[in-house]
Every structure is written in C-alpha cells, then in structure tokens.
Design a protein around this motif. Structure first.
Motif, PDB file in Angstrom:
ATOM      1  N   SER A 111       0.995  -1.155  -0.025  1.00  0.00           N
ATOM      2  CA  SER A 111      -0.024   0.116   0.032  1.00  0.00           C
ATOM      3  C   SER A 111       0.855   1.382  -0.043  1.00  0.00           C
ATOM      4  CB  SER A 111      -0.844   0.004   1.100  1.00  0.00           C
ATOM      5  OG  SER A 111      -1.919  -1.036   1.271  1.00  0.00           O
ATOM      6  N   ALA A 112       1.835   1.181   0.899  1.00  0.00           N
ATOM      7  CA  ALA A 112       2.751   2.415   1.085  1.00  0.00           C
ATOM      8  C   ALA A 112       3.438   2.463  -0.394  1.00  0.00           C
ATOM      9  CB  ALA A 112       3.732   2.227   1.922  1.00  0.00           C
ATOM     10  N   TYR A 113       3.989   1.518  -1.009  1.00  0.00           N
ATOM     11  CA  TYR A 113       4.561   1.414  -2.330  1.00  0.00           C
ATOM     12  C   TYR A 113       3.803   2.124  -3.464  1.00  0.00           C
ATOM     13  CZ  TYR A 113       7.475   0.001  -6.238  1.00  0.00           C
ATOM     14  OH  TYR A 113       8.397  -0.053  -7.418  1.00  0.00           O
ATOM     15  N   VAL A 114       2.450   1.499  -3.374  1.00  0.00           N
ATOM     16  CA  VAL A 114       1.483   1.957  -4.390  1.00  0.00           C
ATOM     17  C   VAL A 114       1.620   3.522  -4.310  1.00  0.00           C
ATOM     18  CG1 VAL A 114      -0.941   2.105  -5.309  1.00  0.00           C
ATOM     19  CG2 VAL A 114       0.316  -0.011  -4.755  1.00  0.00           C
ATOM     20  N   HIS A 115       1.284   4.113  -3.045  1.00  0.00           N
ATOM     21  CA  HIS A 115       1.097   5.462  -2.861  1.00  0.00           C
ATOM     22  C   HIS A 115       2.218   6.381  -3.198  1.00  0.00           C
ATOM     23  CE1 HIS A 115      -2.813   6.062  -1.001  1.00  0.00           C
ATOM     24  NE2 HIS A 115      -2.633   4.677  -0.747  1.00  0.00           N
ATOM     25  N   GLU A 116       3.523   5.892  -2.711  1.00  0.00           N
ATOM     26  CA  GLU A 116       4.571   6.601  -3.331  1.00  0.00           C
ATOM     27  C   GLU A 116       4.703   6.389  -4.716  1.00  0.00           C
ATOM     28  OE1 GLU A 116       9.408   6.091  -2.180  1.00  0.00           O
ATOM     29  OE2 GLU A 116       8.099   4.129  -2.648  1.00  0.00           O
ATOM     30  N   GLN A 117       4.660   5.536  -5.432  1.00  0.00           N
ATOM     31  CA  GLN A 117       4.811   5.516  -6.874  1.00  0.00           C
ATOM     32  C   GLN A 117       3.810   6.522  -7.410  1.00  0.00           C
ATOM     33  OE1 GLN A 117       7.655   3.727  -8.556  1.00  0.00           O
ATOM     34  NE2 GLN A 117       8.027   3.761  -6.375  1.00  0.00           N
ATOM     35  N   MET A 118       2.613   6.387  -7.153  1.00  0.00           N
ATOM     36  CA  MET A 118       1.497   7.419  -7.660  1.00  0.00           C
ATOM     37  C   MET A 118       2.113   8.685  -7.642  1.00  0.00           C
ATOM     38  SD  MET A 118      -1.716   5.379  -6.180  1.00  0.00           S
ATOM     39  CE  MET A 118      -2.840   7.066  -6.104  1.00  0.00           C
ATOM     40  N   ILE A 119       2.521   8.994  -6.316  1.00  0.00           N
ATOM     41  CA  ILE A 119       3.079  10.556  -6.253  1.00  0.00           C
ATOM     42  C   ILE A 119       4.198  11.006  -7.040  1.00  0.00           C
ATOM     43  CG2 ILE A 119       3.603  12.200  -4.445  1.00  0.00           C
ATOM     44  CD1 ILE A 119       1.540  10.523  -2.464  1.00  0.00           C
ATOM     45  N   LYS A 123       4.578   5.984 -13.152  1.00  0.00           N
ATOM     46  CA  LYS A 123       4.085   4.645 -13.717  1.00  0.00           C
ATOM     47  C   LYS A 123       2.505   4.430 -13.331  1.00  0.00           C
ATOM     48  CE  LYS A 123       8.332   2.640 -11.672  1.00  0.00           C
ATOM     49  NZ  LYS A 123       9.146   1.777 -10.885  1.00  0.00           N
ATOM     50  N   GLY A 124       2.077   3.489 -14.219  1.00  0.00           N
ATOM     51  CA  GLY A 124       0.728   3.081 -14.176  1.00  0.00           C
ATOM     52  C   GLY A 124       0.578   1.914 -13.338  1.00  0.00           C
ATOM     53  N   PRO A 125      -0.544   1.431 -13.129  1.00  0.00           N
ATOM     54  CA  PRO A 125      -0.785   0.584 -12.076  1.00  0.00           C
ATOM     55  C   PRO A 125      -0.385  -0.986 -12.521  1.00  0.00           C
ATOM     56  CG  PRO A 125      -2.916   1.168 -13.277  1.00  0.00           C
ATOM     57  CD  PRO A 125      -1.819   2.124 -13.509  1.00  0.00           C
ATOM     58  N   LEU A 126      -0.166  -1.197 -13.843  1.00  0.00           N
ATOM     59  CA  LEU A 126       0.358  -2.462 -14.234  1.00  0.00           C
ATOM     60  C   LEU A 126       1.827  -2.400 -14.239  1.00  0.00           C
ATOM     61  CD1 LEU A 126      -1.470  -2.874 -17.866  1.00  0.00           C
ATOM     62  CD2 LEU A 126      -2.083  -4.005 -15.664  1.00  0.00           C
ATOM     63  N   ARG A 127       2.584  -1.389 -14.183  1.00  0.00           N
ATOM     64  CA  ARG A 127       3.903  -1.513 -14.031  1.00  0.00           C
ATOM     65  C   ARG A 127       4.108  -1.275 -12.300  1.00  0.00           C
ATOM     66  NH1 ARG A 127       8.205   1.845 -16.099  1.00  0.00           N
ATOM     67  NH2 ARG A 127      10.239   1.319 -15.224  1.00  0.00           N
ATOM     68  N   ASN A 183       3.387   4.915 -26.746  1.00  0.00           N
ATOM     69  CA  ASN A 183       4.314   3.912 -26.446  1.00  0.00           C
ATOM     70  C   ASN A 183       4.794   4.384 -25.057  1.00  0.00           C
ATOM     71  OD1 ASN A 183       4.024   2.732 -28.859  1.00  0.00           O
ATOM     72  ND2 ASN A 183       5.654   3.665 -29.965  1.00  0.00           N
ATOM     73  N   PHE A 184       4.928   5.521 -24.788  1.00  0.00           N
ATOM     74  CA  PHE A 184       5.465   5.873 -23.256  1.00  0.00           C
ATOM     75  C   PHE A 184       4.390   5.406 -22.320  1.00  0.00           C
ATOM     76  CE2 PHE A 184       6.013   8.521 -19.762  1.00  0.00           C
ATOM     77  CZ  PHE A 184       7.164   8.287 -19.280  1.00  0.00           C
ATOM     78  N   LEU A 185       3.281   5.623 -22.486  1.00  0.00           N
ATOM     79  CA  LEU A 185       1.939   5.486 -21.614  1.00  0.00           C
ATOM     80  C   LEU A 185       1.749   4.071 -21.436  1.00  0.00           C
ATOM     81  CD1 LEU A 185      -0.478   8.064 -22.365  1.00  0.00           C
ATOM     82  CD2 LEU A 185       0.793   8.021 -20.427  1.00  0.00           C
ATOM     83  N   LEU A 186       1.963   3.325 -22.564  1.00  0.00           N
ATOM     84  CA  LEU A 186       1.938   1.764 -22.431  1.00  0.00           C
ATOM     85  C   LEU A 186       3.040   1.142 -21.654  1.00  0.00           C
ATOM     86  CD1 LEU A 186       0.368   0.940 -25.904  1.00  0.00           C
ATOM     87  CD2 LEU A 186      -0.728   1.086 -23.617  1.00  0.00           C
ATOM     88  N   GLN A 187       4.490   1.763 -22.029  1.00  0.00           N
ATOM     89  CA  GLN A 187       5.473   0.949 -21.279  1.00  0.00           C
ATOM     90  C   GLN A 187       5.264   1.615 -19.876  1.00  0.00           C
ATOM     91  OE1 GLN A 187       8.568   2.910 -23.453  1.00  0.00           O
ATOM     92  NE2 GLN A 187       8.312   1.860 -25.222  1.00  0.00           N
ATOM     93  N   GLN A 188       4.772   2.452 -19.327  1.00  0.00           N
ATOM     94  CA  GLN A 188       4.738   2.928 -18.170  1.00  0.00           C
ATOM     95  C   GLN A 188       3.610   2.081 -17.277  1.00  0.00           C
ATOM     96  OE1 GLN A 188       7.652   4.482 -17.790  1.00  0.00           O
ATOM     97  NE2 GLN A 188       6.777   5.482 -16.093  1.00  0.00           N
ATOM     98  N   PHE A 190       0.094   1.651 -17.955  1.00  0.00           N
ATOM     99  CA  PHE A 190      -1.468   2.159 -17.959  1.00  0.00           C
ATOM    100  C   PHE A 190      -2.292   1.564 -18.872  1.00  0.00           C
ATOM    101  CE2 PHE A 190       0.894   5.877 -16.882  1.00  0.00           C
ATOM    102  CZ  PHE A 190       0.546   6.482 -15.727  1.00  0.00           C
ATOM    103  N   SER A 191      -3.469   1.334 -18.303  1.00  0.00           N
ATOM    104  CA  SER A 191      -4.341   0.589 -19.145  1.00  0.00           C
ATOM    105  C   SER A 191      -4.417   0.774 -20.748  1.00  0.00           C
ATOM    106  CB  SER A 191      -6.007   0.443 -18.562  1.00  0.00           C
ATOM    107  OG  SER A 191      -6.824   0.167 -19.522  1.00  0.00           O
ATOM    108  N   SER A 192      -4.273  -0.151 -21.584  1.00  0.00           N
ATOM    109  CA  SER A 192      -4.358   0.164 -23.015  1.00  0.00           C
ATOM    110  C   SER A 192      -5.400   0.861 -23.551  1.00  0.00           C
ATOM    111  CB  SER A 192      -4.250  -1.095 -23.747  1.00  0.00           C
ATOM    112  OG  SER A 192      -4.084  -0.888 -25.350  1.00  0.00           O
TER     113      SER A 192
END
Length: 249
Positions: A111-119, A123-127, A183-188, A190-192
C-alpha cells in the motif's frame, strides 16, 4: 569459565569478560535468560547456547533497525540479512517474530509503495503491479493495495503525462508525437484502453509555422551538401521522422 565483569556498550549490549581473558557482547535479554551473575560458572555447553541465542537476538534487532530506517518487504529484509551473513535459522526466526509483532507486513508495504509511486513517478498500475510481484509480494496483497489506484486517478495521470509530453516535444507533430506518447504510456503500465481513449481525444494537428521553421532549419543545414531532388528528399525524410510536412512553393 567464570564471569568476571560487565561493561555497557553503546549499542545496548553488555561486554561480558570471563576469567580466561575472553569476552562477548551480549544482549540484556540473553543475560537475564541465562541468569549470568558475576562470578557464575559457565560451561562450554552453556556458552554455545548463549552464543546462539545472542545471535538470534542480534539478527532480530538488526532487522528491526532496518525497518525503522525504511519500510521493506519480507523478501527485501531477508536479502538484507543474508548479505550480513546471518544464519538461515536466525533470519527465519527474526522475520517470523517481526511479522507476529506487526512490524513486517507485506500488505502495508504494498500500500505504501503504491502511494509513493503514484505521487513520485509516472508509473501506471500495471507497472507497479509488476514491481511488487518482482519483490515477491503476494498476488492478493498486490491486488488489495492497487485498489487505491482508481481508474479516475489513472485517467488524471494519463492526461497530465500527455500534456507534459506535448509541451516537451513542441518540435514534433502529428502521428510521430502521438505514437511516442502512446508508447510511453503503455510502457509505463497504464491500461491500453484508457491510453488509446485519452490519446485519441487529444489533437495532434501539425503546426504549419513549426513545420516551416523546421523545414528552413533543415534546408540551411543540408543545402551545403545536397541540392535539387536529393536535398528535398532528405529534408522531407527528416520532416517525416518528426511527424511534420511542409514544402516551399
């Protein structure tokens, strides 16, 4: 072997001196556990048990200190202790104890990792999901933690990245810029479907003034080497690579 004296050390242990001139740094819990009073006789068998239990305590306290410095997954903490060359049984004991005490919790870590990466990242959720699985966080914990990365937040993140990249790539246009951003967004991660939805809603029309300026710039740089059809061919190839199109009348 007779115990002669104690000396308190800075790391919370006590240096115990024996009559044979040997000494050991022991944790207070170990001293109490074995009732190590002054002038007490300690057998070789007891000494082996004392050393082992003290190593158990040492592994635990080093692990606890590592968690206080920063949050770690169970796998990360295990690797950290292995690098310090603690015995496998001491590591397993420390990890189990920390889990029971609530200091080591992969769901909290995820949970902490998700919040940190979001901020702090793009990175998108899949990454992020892939990152956590590589850290050997359980699938259930990852799934639960990623609930905080809602579709609304994902859309907001995608739109911010699109706007940022359009500003950063003013010398590009049309399909080239659209493809680069997609391409950048998909590599990061994010949902296609969301990426294509938001990218297709954006305008990537070619800026005629930009195209003209780029054409003139390329003309100046290439005209010293080429002329006629070859010059025009090379200019248009360079323009195409940037998603631009322009011809002088």
């Amino acid at each position: 072997m007779r115990l002669l004296s104690y000396k308190k050390m800075r790391n919370g242990t006590y240096r115990v001196l024996f009559d044979e001139g040997t000494s050991m740094d022991l944790y207070e819990d170990v001293i109490l556990q074995y009732d190590l009073l002054l002038h007490k006789e300690v057998t070789d068998t007891d000494l082996l048990k004392i050393k082992k239990d003290n190593e158990m305590y040492d592994t635990y306290f080093v692990a606890l200190k590592a968690l206080k410095m920063r949050l770690r997954s169970k796998k990360e903490l295990m690797i950290y202790l292995e690098k310090k060359e603690y015995p496998k049984d001491c590591i397993e004991n420390a990890l189990q104890k920390l889990e029971q005490q609530g200091y080591l919790d992969d769901l909290n870590y995820a949970s902490a990792y998700v919040h940190e990466q979001m901020i702090t990242t793009s990175k998108g959720p899949l990454r992020i999901r892939l990152d956590l699985l590589q850290k050997q966080i359980s699938e259930d914990a990852v799934k639960e933690a990623l609930k905080d990365y809602s579709e609304e937040m994902e859309l907001e993140k995608i739109d911010k990245i699109i706007n940022r990249m359009k500003k950063q790539n003013r010398n590009r246009g049309g399909f080239v810029l659209k493809k680069k951003i997609t391409n950048f967004l998909l590599q990061q991660g994010f949902s296609s479907s969301l990426v294509h939805q938001e990218v297709n809603a954006e305008s990537f029309e070619m800026d005629e003034n930009l195209a003209k300026r780029e054409y003139e710039k390329l003309y100046r740089s290439l005209s010293s080497k080429y002329s006629g059809y070859e010059l025009e061919r090379r200019i248009q190839a360079k323009m195409y690579q940037k998603g631009l199109s322009y011809k002088e009348d």
